[in-house]
Design a protein around this motif. Sequence first.
Motif, mmCIF file in Angstrom:
data_model
loop_
_atom_site.group_PDB
_atom_site.id
_atom_site.type_symbol
_atom_site.label_atom_id
_atom_site.label_comp_id
_atom_site.label_asym_id
_atom_site.label_seq_id
_atom_site.Cartn_x
_atom_site.Cartn_y
_atom_site.Cartn_z
ATOM 1 N N PHE A 85 -33.868 89.496 -63.173
ATOM 2 C CA PHE A 85 -34.856 90.531 -62.851
ATOM 3 C C PHE A 85 -35.403 91.190 -64.117
ATOM 4 C CE2 PHE A 85 -36.390 94.696 -61.553
ATOM 5 C CZ PHE A 85 -37.129 94.390 -60.417
ATOM 6 N N SER A 86 -34.517 91.534 -65.032
ATOM 7 C CA SER A 86 -34.951 92.160 -66.298
ATOM 8 C C SER A 86 -35.870 91.222 -67.078
ATOM 9 C CB SER A 86 -33.740 92.528 -67.150
ATOM 10 O OG SER A 86 -32.925 93.462 -66.487
ATOM 11 N N ALA A 87 -35.561 89.929 -67.033
ATOM 12 C CA ALA A 87 -36.373 88.944 -67.764
ATOM 13 C C ALA A 87 -37.771 88.808 -67.160
ATOM 14 C CB ALA A 87 -35.669 87.592 -67.782
ATOM 15 N N ILE A 88 -37.883 88.986 -65.858
ATOM 16 C CA ILE A 88 -39.208 88.958 -65.219
ATOM 17 C C ILE A 88 -39.998 90.187 -65.660
ATOM 18 C CG2 ILE A 88 -40.472 88.943 -63.024
ATOM 19 C CD1 ILE A 88 -37.721 87.923 -61.794
ATOM 20 N N ARG A 89 -39.360 91.317 -65.623
ATOM 21 C CA ARG A 89 -40.017 92.569 -66.006
ATOM 22 C C ARG A 89 -40.508 92.506 -67.460
ATOM 23 N NH1 ARG A 89 -36.310 97.156 -64.376
ATOM 24 N NH2 ARG A 89 -35.059 96.329 -66.070
ATOM 25 N N GLN A 90 -39.698 91.873 -68.308
ATOM 26 C CA GLN A 90 -40.032 91.781 -69.740
ATOM 27 C C GLN A 90 -41.032 90.682 -70.056
ATOM 28 O OE1 GLN A 90 -36.079 91.155 -71.173
ATOM 29 N NE2 GLN A 90 -35.443 93.271 -70.796
ATOM 30 N N VAL A 92 -40.338 87.368 -69.975
ATOM 31 C CA VAL A 92 -39.673 86.114 -70.354
ATOM 32 C C VAL A 92 -39.865 85.088 -69.237
ATOM 33 C CG1 VAL A 92 -37.437 85.038 -70.873
ATOM 34 C CG2 VAL A 92 -37.963 87.327 -71.762
ATOM 35 N N ILE A 93 -39.896 85.587 -68.002
ATOM 36 C CA ILE A 93 -40.125 84.782 -66.804
ATOM 37 C C ILE A 93 -41.431 85.253 -66.177
ATOM 38 C CG2 ILE A 93 -39.263 84.301 -64.474
ATOM 39 C CD1 ILE A 93 -36.415 84.714 -65.610
ATOM 40 N N ASP A 94 -42.289 84.307 -65.757
ATOM 41 C CA ASP A 94 -43.575 84.659 -65.157
ATOM 42 C C ASP A 94 -43.467 84.948 -63.664
ATOM 43 O OD1 ASP A 94 -45.016 84.175 -67.596
ATOM 44 O OD2 ASP A 94 -44.835 82.024 -67.203
ATOM 45 N N MET A 95 -42.666 84.120 -62.979
ATOM 46 C CA MET A 95 -42.552 84.212 -61.519
ATOM 47 C C MET A 95 -41.128 83.850 -61.141
ATOM 48 S SD MET A 95 -46.010 81.957 -60.886
ATOM 49 C CE MET A 95 -46.278 82.282 -59.155
ATOM 50 N N ALA A 96 -40.727 84.223 -59.929
ATOM 51 C CA ALA A 96 -39.383 83.864 -59.482
ATOM 52 C C ALA A 96 -39.287 83.936 -57.973
ATOM 53 C CB ALA A 96 -38.339 84.783 -60.111
ATOM 54 N N VAL A 97 -38.356 83.163 -57.451
ATOM 55 C CA VAL A 97 -37.886 83.352 -56.074
ATOM 56 C C VAL A 97 -36.422 83.726 -56.249
ATOM 57 C CG1 VAL A 97 -37.490 82.318 -53.823
ATOM 58 C CG2 VAL A 97 -39.507 81.654 -55.157
ATOM 59 N N GLY A 98 -36.138 85.016 -56.087
ATOM 60 C CA GLY A 98 -34.830 85.525 -56.471
ATOM 61 C C GLY A 98 -34.044 86.105 -55.316
ATOM 62 N N SER A 99 -32.759 86.278 -55.564
ATOM 63 C CA SER A 99 -31.822 86.772 -54.561
ATOM 64 C C SER A 99 -31.668 88.278 -54.637
ATOM 65 C CB SER A 99 -30.462 86.096 -54.796
ATOM 66 O OG SER A 99 -29.426 86.831 -54.212
ATOM 67 N N THR A 100 -31.564 88.898 -53.465
ATOM 68 C CA THR A 100 -31.310 90.337 -53.422
ATOM 69 C C THR A 100 -29.970 90.664 -54.076
ATOM 70 O OG1 THR A 100 -30.319 90.103 -51.206
ATOM 71 C CG2 THR A 100 -32.652 90.658 -51.312
ATOM 72 N N ILE A 101 -29.023 89.744 -54.001
ATOM 73 C CA ILE A 101 -27.706 89.970 -54.612
ATOM 74 C C ILE A 101 -27.833 90.018 -56.130
ATOM 75 C CG2 ILE A 101 -25.356 89.077 -54.881
ATOM 76 C CD1 ILE A 101 -25.886 87.472 -52.260
ATOM 77 N N ASN A 102 -28.487 89.013 -56.684
ATOM 78 C CA ASN A 102 -28.577 88.896 -58.140
ATOM 79 C C ASN A 102 -29.384 90.020 -58.780
ATOM 80 O OD1 ASN A 102 -27.123 86.522 -58.006
ATOM 81 N ND2 ASN A 102 -28.921 85.212 -57.995
ATOM 82 N N TRP A 103 -30.336 90.566 -58.036
ATOM 83 C CA TRP A 103 -31.188 91.620 -58.589
ATOM 84 C C TRP A 103 -30.676 93.023 -58.259
ATOM 85 C CZ3 TRP A 103 -36.681 89.360 -57.097
ATOM 86 C CH2 TRP A 103 -36.868 88.153 -57.804
ATOM 87 N N SER A 104 -29.603 93.107 -57.476
ATOM 88 C CA SER A 104 -29.091 94.425 -57.062
ATOM 89 C C SER A 104 -28.575 95.289 -58.221
ATOM 90 C CB SER A 104 -27.996 94.262 -56.006
ATOM 91 O OG SER A 104 -26.890 93.532 -56.511
ATOM 92 N N PRO A 105 -28.084 94.706 -59.353
ATOM 93 C CA PRO A 105 -27.678 95.585 -60.451
ATOM 94 C C PRO A 105 -28.842 96.414 -61.009
ATOM 95 C CG PRO A 105 -26.672 93.434 -60.736
ATOM 96 C CD PRO A 105 -27.675 93.302 -59.628
ATOM 97 N N VAL A 249 -41.689 86.868 -56.313
ATOM 98 C CA VAL A 249 -42.250 87.901 -57.197
ATOM 99 C C VAL A 249 -43.049 87.291 -58.356
ATOM 100 C CG1 VAL A 249 -40.310 89.462 -56.716
ATOM 101 C CG2 VAL A 249 -40.266 88.035 -58.766
ATOM 102 N N VAL A 250 -43.881 88.167 -58.968
ATOM 103 C CA VAL A 250 -44.678 87.792 -60.138
ATOM 104 C C VAL A 250 -44.566 88.912 -61.176
ATOM 105 C CG1 VAL A 250 -46.990 87.209 -61.000
ATOM 106 C CG2 VAL A 250 -46.334 86.530 -58.694
ATOM 107 N N ASN A 251 -44.507 88.527 -62.439
ATOM 108 C CA ASN A 251 -44.575 89.501 -63.520
ATOM 109 C C ASN A 251 -45.919 90.244 -63.456
ATOM 110 O OD1 ASN A 251 -45.960 89.728 -66.432
ATOM 111 N ND2 ASN A 251 -43.823 90.308 -66.634
ATOM 112 N N LYS A 252 -45.911 91.538 -63.668
ATOM 113 C CA LYS A 252 -47.123 92.341 -63.465
ATOM 114 C C LYS A 252 -48.247 92.013 -64.450
ATOM 115 C CE LYS A 252 -45.500 96.300 -60.902
ATOM 116 N NZ LYS A 252 -45.621 97.755 -60.739
#
Length: 346
Positions: A85-90, A92-105, A249-252
């Motif tokens: 999640f942090s890498a998408i925000r920054q 480093v990653i443009d787009m993702a299909v991510g898990s609610t578990i992995n992004w919960s921190p 999701v997509v990076n803003k």
Amino acid sequence: MQLRTFLTASAAAATLLALGLPAHAQAPANYKSEYRLSVVLGTAFPWGKGAEIWADKVRERTQGRINIKLYPGTSLVQGDQTREFSAIRQGVIDMAVGSTINWSPQVKALNLFSLPFLFPDYAAVDAVVQGQVGQEIFKTIDKAGVLPLAWGENGYREISNSKKAISKPEDLKGMKIRVVGSPLFLDTFTALGANPTQMSWADAQPAMASGAVDGQENPVSVYMAAKLSTVGQKYMTLWGYMNDPLIYVVNKDVWASWTPADQAIVKQAALDAAKEQIAISRKGMSEADKPLVKELTAQGVTVTDLSPAQRKVFADATKSVYTKWKPQIGTNLVDMAEKAIAARKQ
């Protein structure tokens, strides 16, 4: 000849424009030649398949202006799922299909889906993610710096192990269970008397094969695709203790670089891909006869399907975890989810 060719080409372009179609698929200068889409599991799994469907739809509908490449195994963050999640925000990653578990921190509200035994059935999941609660969570993700487009699903997480059938909390006592990097998971399995062991998915399969861990919890579709029966996971309990929705999701900054028309295409493609992906994820488990369970049994797996009364014993054993985490997630949000589930259409 050259003049005639030019006039013919111009006429063809004019016809395309009159039809509302682009005369060519050339991308604007600020578009990247490739957009990097992060996903934990590859296309052999419903999760990865959903990401592939999204990428294919976008490529097709934009005539290749937006070209998306999948990076499975969260390889863009060296396999560390909780850093995604942090890498998408920054960026480093443009787009993702991510898990609610992995992004919960990074997004505490996403722990809602990891609350033990909150979602009794698929109708409960749909009532939450497709309703007001889902909208509120999307607003939270947006505020956290990432643009959410659609809800997908990894599925109900069931538990397997190499030791014995699990039908009551006491059966888990001392058992080493591989879990993802979520404090809520650690609390849940500790409350059940197990020994939760945090590790990435890449490390989990060798650990099961060597006996370093006794068990794991994942959707049946993941168990099947990963062939976990071949690494000693001979006992499966269907307890439906949590459901793991996925988020497209997509990076803003990437989103802002696209034309409004392409933004609309990407969003609709995400919604369409997510709908297909949910159907793939539930196939074999949502039907009354659960065909996937028959396949498991045919592979020599002992399947224990908990009754509502047995499930309640596990829910009661983890009630302290639920109570502890409810205010951390947001009491109002959890209350909204509980009401949506109570009012769901079955």
